[in-house]
Motif scaffolding. Structure first.
Motif, mmCIF file in Angstrom:
data_model
loop_
_atom_site.group_PDB
_atom_site.id
_atom_site.type_symbol
_atom_site.label_atom_id
_atom_site.label_comp_id
_atom_site.label_asym_id
_atom_site.label_seq_id
_atom_site.Cartn_x
_atom_site.Cartn_y
_atom_site.Cartn_z
ATOM 1 N N LYS A 640 44.855 -42.493 -46.744
ATOM 2 C CA LYS A 640 44.422 -41.980 -48.041
ATOM 3 C C LYS A 640 44.716 -42.951 -49.181
ATOM 4 O O LYS A 640 44.059 -42.909 -50.225
ATOM 5 N N GLY A 733 41.801 -41.682 -50.709
ATOM 6 C CA GLY A 733 42.075 -40.272 -50.942
ATOM 7 C C GLY A 733 41.573 -39.750 -52.274
ATOM 8 O O GLY A 733 41.468 -38.532 -52.465
ATOM 9 N N ASP A 734 41.258 -40.639 -53.230
ATOM 10 C CA ASP A 734 40.671 -40.179 -54.490
ATOM 11 C C ASP A 734 39.204 -39.791 -54.302
ATOM 12 O O ASP A 734 38.642 -39.054 -55.123
ATOM 13 N N HIS A 736 38.072 -38.979 -50.904
ATOM 14 C CA HIS A 736 38.057 -38.159 -49.685
ATOM 15 C C HIS A 736 39.061 -37.024 -49.870
ATOM 16 O O HIS A 736 40.244 -37.162 -49.566
ATOM 17 N N THR A 737 38.596 -35.906 -50.403
ATOM 18 C CA THR A 737 39.494 -34.812 -50.762
ATOM 19 C C THR A 737 39.147 -33.549 -49.991
ATOM 20 O O THR A 737 37.982 -33.282 -49.683
ATOM 21 N N THR A 739 39.239 -29.498 -49.986
ATOM 22 C CA THR A 739 39.354 -28.249 -50.737
ATOM 23 C C THR A 739 39.129 -27.100 -49.762
ATOM 24 O O THR A 739 38.076 -27.011 -49.120
ATOM 25 N N GLY A 760 43.247 -26.710 -53.462
ATOM 26 C CA GLY A 760 42.802 -28.088 -53.445
ATOM 27 C C GLY A 760 42.121 -28.437 -54.753
ATOM 28 O O GLY A 760 42.066 -27.625 -55.678
ATOM 29 N N PRO A 761 41.611 -29.663 -54.881
ATOM 30 C CA PRO A 761 41.461 -30.669 -53.821
ATOM 31 C C PRO A 761 42.748 -31.442 -53.540
ATOM 32 O O PRO A 761 43.560 -31.655 -54.433
ATOM 33 N N PHE A 762 42.889 -31.880 -52.274
ATOM 34 C CA PHE A 762 44.012 -32.688 -51.830
ATOM 35 C C PHE A 762 43.479 -34.001 -51.260
ATOM 36 O O PHE A 762 42.507 -34.005 -50.491
ATOM 37 N N ALA A 763 44.115 -35.102 -51.627
ATOM 38 C CA ALA A 763 43.754 -36.389 -51.032
ATOM 39 C C ALA A 763 44.022 -36.335 -49.534
ATOM 40 O O ALA A 763 45.052 -35.834 -49.092
ATOM 41 N N ARG A 828 48.772 -32.085 -44.058
ATOM 42 C CA ARG A 828 48.206 -33.286 -44.673
ATOM 43 C C ARG A 828 49.010 -34.535 -44.313
ATOM 44 O O ARG A 828 48.458 -35.626 -44.179
#
Length: 858
Positions: A640, A733-734, A736-737, A739, A760-763, A828
């Motif tokens: 990420k 990861g900015d 590819h997130t 949710t 989310g969103p989470f990296a 994650r």
């Protein structure tokens, strides 16, 4: 005096308004608290429950994972139903309405929902589930009924608002429906949902027919089904491990068969790409592998599994331990269940462990039938007119709109699935389609026995009993890996796999007015691929081709030459399998730590194959050339925090569009998946192939290097546009997130509601076709996560106390439970929790104990 009196009156009025406002605020708070916290279930104390035969204990740890201890199987499955309803009722409710084709009853009349309901009613998931129920043995029906009784015991104690906050919110919008009792058929219909998402290919037949006619069969197949890389990537079973390995014969039916006859099918209007829960297409697969003791540090097998399914909230899996306490010993099974069904789908018992991946066999076919010109309920068959069966289906709506009644036509081959289409323009339902009716033949519409397999699998104690159980696992077809405490490892493919006439490839729609294209039978279970204690010391499956071509020659000799016995021609193209194979060889001897690292591996070996073709290109812009050189230094890891992974992802997305998109128009959405990776790799070796030509540039004929140059320049510009000019700030990861979205409130478009239920969103690390397969859709125009490893599990057959696991969100389906989202960060980071097993482990980790007593117990 008047001023004092006025001030005094004003103070009284202000005080009254303040009290009134406080009462309103208090009332709103009480309502909000009841709406959000009222559904939280009781996890501790004692309850008296109608329907139990004896006392049951449900012990939960801090993560909300229950271990259920019961004295008999009825109580064990009863308590499992009660427990899963406590934690996941809304998910169960939503899932059964999907399978029943009755989502409109939950959310009201909405065009996109009605279209799905109409299609599922037409295919007949519920009708098929009810046929299954009549076909099951007494023991399986008893298990399903015990589970249903437990669910209903929980429902009986609460109103709708006390079961899930979704009911309360939907009521505020004027939508509501009664909570109906759970039935065994509700569990079985979930099996049809699973079979649809994990075993459907009818839509690919339609896309293939369209592209064959536009591009020609040979060009279309360079994208749709490029030759599978036998000998270059590992099949699950190797040629030397077959019963008899001899030089391959050309036993597979040619993809061109049937094309000429199918030109009339192209305007069929059959829905494509309908996925319900598990997701479909790119990223929907799994990894599993089992390692024998000769390659582990303990000398005992290790087994790993991580199913890759559509991202959702809550997790599709529910972790549970089931313990039958006997006079002499406790028979236990622990692992992961689906909320609507009893038993454990992936896990281990006292003796064996197992994991699954999807086979993706060809178990669906489309047939074009001819309807009698004067009687829409008759169709032509072998020169005569045959009568259809008609089912009447009524769809109700939770917002009070008038119900819709449709008629479903069914032939002996299956239902007519392009009847009852919803017109997008005006919302009308078309009714019968007599212009180009198409029938679906699908194995899941035949009576099934999958849940009998679940019972027997949970209780199996050795390889023979394991295989005996799996003969009943008919749909969806799965790759099962096996290990036992005695050190054995094995593999068994399951499923009802049809074989066809020689001229029927299964890849295209075919005429349905004669018996020329009907299925010839099913491959017997004993002839499906299997493997036991291979010399290499491990078995891995990652949705790749199960067998080499030699298997089909052996099968032809065993069953008779003539039919087309091919299991599938639409395998995953082996990138994950190749990478896992490398790590199994290079990282031995293995332990839980090495297996954990393998499950979290982010290497994109497809990129490593493609990037060398950029090395010799000459760019006019020095900054672009320098960025290319920088990318060539990349280690291929899609972590990420990787800046190069972000640039490569943009390049791959642009390249797939520039290479394939101009030829496809609206007929097929590109995914950037393994098939397109392999197709592109083969085309890179053909620099003047027609695919490289951009059809939008009249008078020009582009070749490979021109498209590569253009694609990289565009990708570099896009990366700067999304992440800025400073490469030090670029992070995969900015883009590819992940949710996690809860249905239906999480898609309401109302920010407050979506924040309540979504996370989310989470990296996210990983990508499509990395072992850590956190997939995205190249055709969507962004890199948002669409699929992921929905759980990760590692089992140590030498000591079950060492087992670890994680799933993607949390145990609870209640948004205001602490166990709703407490696993996301662990998932994650590829971290794990102990997979508790012994009574001592369970008691030591206990946070809550709920004792369920029979209502008549004194």
């Amino acid at each position: 005096m008047k001023r004092k009196s006025f001030r005094k009156t004003a103070r009284k009025i202000l005080l009254m308004f303040s009290v009134f406002a406080a009462l309103i605020a208090l009332g709103c708070y009480i309502y909000y608290y009841d709406l959000t916290r009222g559904p939280l279930p009781r996890h501790a104390g004692e309850l008296r429950i109608d329907g139990l035969h004896d006392t049951v204990r449900v012990i939960r740890d801090k993560w909300g994972v229950p271990h259920i201890y019961a004295a008999n199987y009825h109580d064990l499955y009863f308590a499992q139903g009660y427990t899963q309803a406590q934690d996941r009722w809304w998910q169960m409710e939503f899932f059964r309405h999907i399978g029943n084709g009755s989502l409109g009853r939950l959310v009201g009349r909405k065009a996109e929902v009605l279209a799905t309901d109409l299609f599922i009613r037409t295919v007949g998931f519920r009708r098929a589930a009810e046929r299954d129920l009549k076909n099951y043995d007494v023991e399986t029906v008893a298990m399903l009924q015990s589970f249903a009784d437990g669910v209903n015991a929980y429902l009986a104690k609460r109103d709708a608002g006390g079961l899930a906050l979704e009911y309360g919110v939907l009521r505020l919008t004027g939508t509501g429906s009664p909570v109906e009792p759970w039935t065994p058929a509700d569990s079985l219909v979930w099996g049809k949902v699973m079979a649809w998402d994990l075993g459907g290919n009818h839509d690919k037949e339609l896309v293939r027919a369209v592209l064959h006619n536009r591009l020609g069969a040979e060009m279309a197949e360079q994208l749709l089904t490029p030759p599978w890389p036998y000998g270059r990537k590992p099949t699950i079973i190797q040629a030397k491990e077959l019963v008899a390995a001899e030089p391959a014969l050309a036993s597979q039916a040619d993809y061109k068969n049937g094309v000429r006859e199918n030109n009339l099918l192209l305007a069929g209007g059959v829905p494509v790409g309908i996925n319900l829960v598990f997701g479909q297409g790119s990223g929907i697969g799994s990894n599993n592998w089992v390692i024998s003791g000769k390659l582990t540090k303990t000398g005992k097998p290790l087994l790993a599994n991580d199913p890759h399914l559509g991202i959702q909230m809550p997790s599709i899996w529910y972790q549970v331990g089931l313990h039958l306490q006997g006079a002499e010993q406790t028979r236990s099974v622990a692992g992961f269940a689906f909320a609507p069904v009893p038993g454990v789908i992936i896990g281990h018992n006292n003796h064996i462990a197992w994991g699954v991946t999807n086979v993706n066999p060809d178990v669906q076919d489309l047939y074009a039938i001819r309807v009698h010109p004067e009687d829409p309920l008759q169709y032509k068959w072998n020169g005569s007119w045959r009568r259809m069966t008609v089912h009447e289906e009524t769809i109700y709506f939770g917002d009070g709109q008038e119900p819709v009644t449709i008629q479903v036509r069914e032939t002996h081959l299956g239902p007519v699935i392009n009847d009852n289409r919803l017109e997008a323009a005006d919302g009308t339902i078309r009714g019968f389609n007599n212009e180009n009716p198409q029938v679906l033949r699908w194995t899941a519409l035949d009576p099934g026995t999958m849940f009998k397999a679940v019972i027997k699998l949970n209780r199996a104690q050795n390889w023979e009993e394991f295989r005996s159980a799996l003969q009943y696992w008919d749909v969806p077809s799965q790759n099962f890996v096996f290990a036992d405490i005695n050190g054995n490892i094995g593999y068994q493919m399951t499923g009802r796999i049809p074989f066809r006439a020689r001229q029927h490839s299964g890849l295209l729609p075919v005429p349905g007015s004669t018996a020329d294209y009907v299925w010839q039978g099913f491959i017997p279970f004993d002839k499906l691929p299997r493997l036991f204690n291979p010399e290499r010391g491990y078995i891995l499956t990652a949705n790749q081709a199960v067998v080499p071509p030699e298997y089909y020659d052996w099968l032809s000799r065993e069953m008779g030459e003539g039919p087309n016995y091919v299991i599938s021609r639409e395998w995953d193209y082996g990138y994950r399998a190749q990478r896992i194979n490398e790590m199994l060889d290079n990282m031995a001897p293995h332990d839980i730590s090495s297996v954990r690292n393998m499950l979290g591996d982010n290497m994109d070996i497809g990129a490593k194959k493609l990037l060398p073709y950029l090395a010799e290109l000459t760019f006019d812009d020095a900054a672009v050339a320098e960025a290319r050189n920088w990318l060539l230094e990349w280690d291929g890891q899609k972590h990420k925090d990787s800046p190069q992974a972000a640039l490569y992802a943009h390049f791959w997305a642009v390249l797939t569009e520039n290479l394939f998109g101009d030829q496809l128009a609206e007929d097929m959405q590109l995914k950037g998946n393994d098939r397109e990776m392999w197709a592109a790799y083969l085309l890179l070796q053909q620099p003047d192939n027609t695919w490289w030509d951009d059809t939008a540039t009249e008078g020009l004929s582009e070749q490979r290097d021109e498209i590569l140059l253009r694609s990289f320049e565009e990708a570099y510009a896009k990366t700067i546009a999304t992440l800025g000019r400073n490469r030090d700030n670029w992070k995969w990861g900015d883009l590819h997130t992940a949710t996690f979205v809860s249905n239906p409130l999480g898609l309401s478009g109302i920010g407050l509601l979506e924040r309540m239920v979504n996370r989310g969103p989470f990296a996210a690390s990983g990508s499509t076709e990395t072992v850590n397969s956190v997939g995205w859709n190249a055709g969507a125009g962004n890199f948002a996560v669409t699929s992921l490893p929905s759980l990760r599990m590692i089992v140590d057959l030498g000591d079950f106390r060492q087992n670890v696991a994680i799933h993607a969100t949390g145990q609870s389906g209640h948004p205001y439970s602490k166990n709703y989202d407490d696993l996301i960060e662990l998932w994650r980071q590829n971290s794990y929790l102990p997979m508790l097993w012994t009574p001592e482990q369970v008691e030591a980790a206990a946070v809550n104990t709920l004792v369920l007593n029979p209502a008549n117990q004194r």
